[in-house]
Design a protein around this motif. Structure first.
Motif, PDB file in Angstrom:
ATOM      1  N   ILE A   1       0.795   6.998  -6.681  1.00 57.74           N
ATOM      2  CA  ILE A   1      -0.448   7.771  -6.610  1.00 57.74           C
ATOM      3  C   ILE A   1      -0.074   9.344  -6.599  1.00 57.74           C
ATOM      4  O   ILE A   1      -0.415  10.347  -7.254  1.00 57.74           O
ATOM      5  N   GLY A   2       0.779   9.614  -5.473  1.00 58.03           N
ATOM      6  CA  GLY A   2       1.156  11.059  -4.907  1.00 58.03           C
ATOM      7  C   GLY A   2       1.998  11.503  -5.986  1.00 58.03           C
ATOM      8  O   GLY A   2       1.926  12.655  -6.351  1.00 58.03           O
TER       9      GLY A   2
ATOM     10  N   GLY B   1       6.069   8.051 -10.613  1.00 59.96           N
ATOM     11  CA  GLY B   1       4.737   7.655  -9.955  1.00 59.96           C
ATOM     12  C   GLY B   1       4.183   6.196 -10.717  1.00 59.96           C
ATOM     13  O   GLY B   1       3.889   5.456 -10.127  1.00 59.96           O
ATOM     14  N   ALA B   2       4.423   6.094 -12.073  1.00 57.65           N
ATOM     15  CA  ALA B   2       4.001   4.966 -12.878  1.00 57.65           C
ATOM     16  C   ALA B   2       4.757   3.998 -12.602  1.00 57.65           C
ATOM     17  O   ALA B   2       4.045   2.706 -12.635  1.00 57.65           O
ATOM     18  N   SER B   3       6.103   3.990 -12.257  1.00 58.40           N
ATOM     19  CA  SER B   3       6.854   2.878 -12.134  1.00 58.40           C
ATOM     20  C   SER B   3       6.545   2.200 -10.432  1.00 58.40           C
ATOM     21  O   SER B   3       6.359   1.208 -10.338  1.00 58.40           O
TER      22      SER B   3
ATOM     23  N   LEU C   1       0.770  -1.206   0.161  1.00 64.05           N
ATOM     24  CA  LEU C   1       0.117  -0.106  -0.246  1.00 64.05           C
ATOM     25  C   LEU C   1       1.034   1.248  -0.002  1.00 64.05           C
ATOM     26  O   LEU C   1       0.406   2.199  -0.808  1.00 64.05           O
ATOM     27  N   HIS C   2       1.899   1.328   0.972  1.00 60.23           N
ATOM     28  CA  HIS C   2       2.806   2.439   0.651  1.00 60.23           C
ATOM     29  C   HIS C   2       3.411   2.804  -0.600  1.00 60.23           C
ATOM     30  O   HIS C   2       3.577   3.931  -0.851  1.00 60.23           O
ATOM     31  N   GLN C   3       3.724   1.582  -1.456  1.00 62.46           N
ATOM     32  CA  GLN C   3       4.508   2.022  -2.648  1.00 62.46           C
ATOM     33  C   GLN C   3       3.451   2.429  -3.447  1.00 62.46           C
ATOM     34  O   GLN C   3       3.686   3.527  -4.554  1.00 62.46           O
ATOM     35  N   ALA C   4       2.091   1.822  -3.675  1.00 65.05           N
ATOM     36  CA  ALA C   4       1.136   2.386  -4.466  1.00 65.05           C
ATOM     37  C   ALA C   4       0.504   3.880  -4.076  1.00 65.05           C
ATOM     38  O   ALA C   4       0.287   4.613  -4.994  1.00 65.05           O
TER      39      ALA C   4
END
Length: 159
Positions: free
Chosen positions: A63-64, A89-91, A56-59
């Motif tokens: 998104i940020g 962000g995309a990676s 979740l932290h990576q996602a």
């Protein structure tokens, strides 16, 4: 080792992957806690639960970064910061989605037998194979229906 166990049972293997091996009546589960294996009668399974791990932290960081990229795109002083934030962000978001893992927990009476965490595809194929064995359908009868069932199981894991 599953072939040794299943050869003593004398049943053909319907499906096998890194998490479990399934026959007509048995499932050999590779245990998550130790390097052991557990043989379970499929008819004794009362419930099948899926345990998912998400990063979740990576996602959220991805998104940020995508939100910052959108803000720099419409900013007067963006100065070319849109592309680096978009790429980062995309990676990050893509890495979070492809890094997801899941496990299967089989409830037998009051005991819970859990597989090791593996890829979503492996979990989806085990769930579909268990469902088809419990319903009494064989692997070769309806391959299109089995592919559709696998797709539904995989899509359910993505949510």
């Amino acid at each position: 080792m599953p072939s040794t166990i299943l050869s003593s049972l004398g049943e053909p293997i319907l499906h096998s992957n890194s998490l479990a091996t399934i026959t007509d009546n048995w499932i050999v589960v590779r245990s998550a806690q130790s390097q052991s294996q557990v043989v379970v009668l499929i008819d004794s399974i009362t419930a099948v639960k899926i345990l998912k791990i998400t990063h979740l932290h990576q996602a959220l960081c991805g998104i940020g970064c995508l939100l910052i990229a959108g803000a720099t795109l419409y900013s007067k002083e963006g100065d070319g910061a849109t592309m680096p934030f978009t790429l980062v962000g995309a990676s990050l978001f893509t890495g979070a989605q492809f890094g997801r893992r899941a496990a299967i927990a089989l409830v037998v009476d009051s005991e819970v037998i859990q597989t090791a965490y593996g890829r979503l595809r492996d979990v989806a194929t085990i769930v579909v194979a268990l469902r088809s064995v419990r319903e009494g359908t064989k692997r070769d009868r309806h391959p299109a229906l089995q592919a559709f069932s696998w797709l539904l199981a995989y899509a359910a894991l993505l949510v």
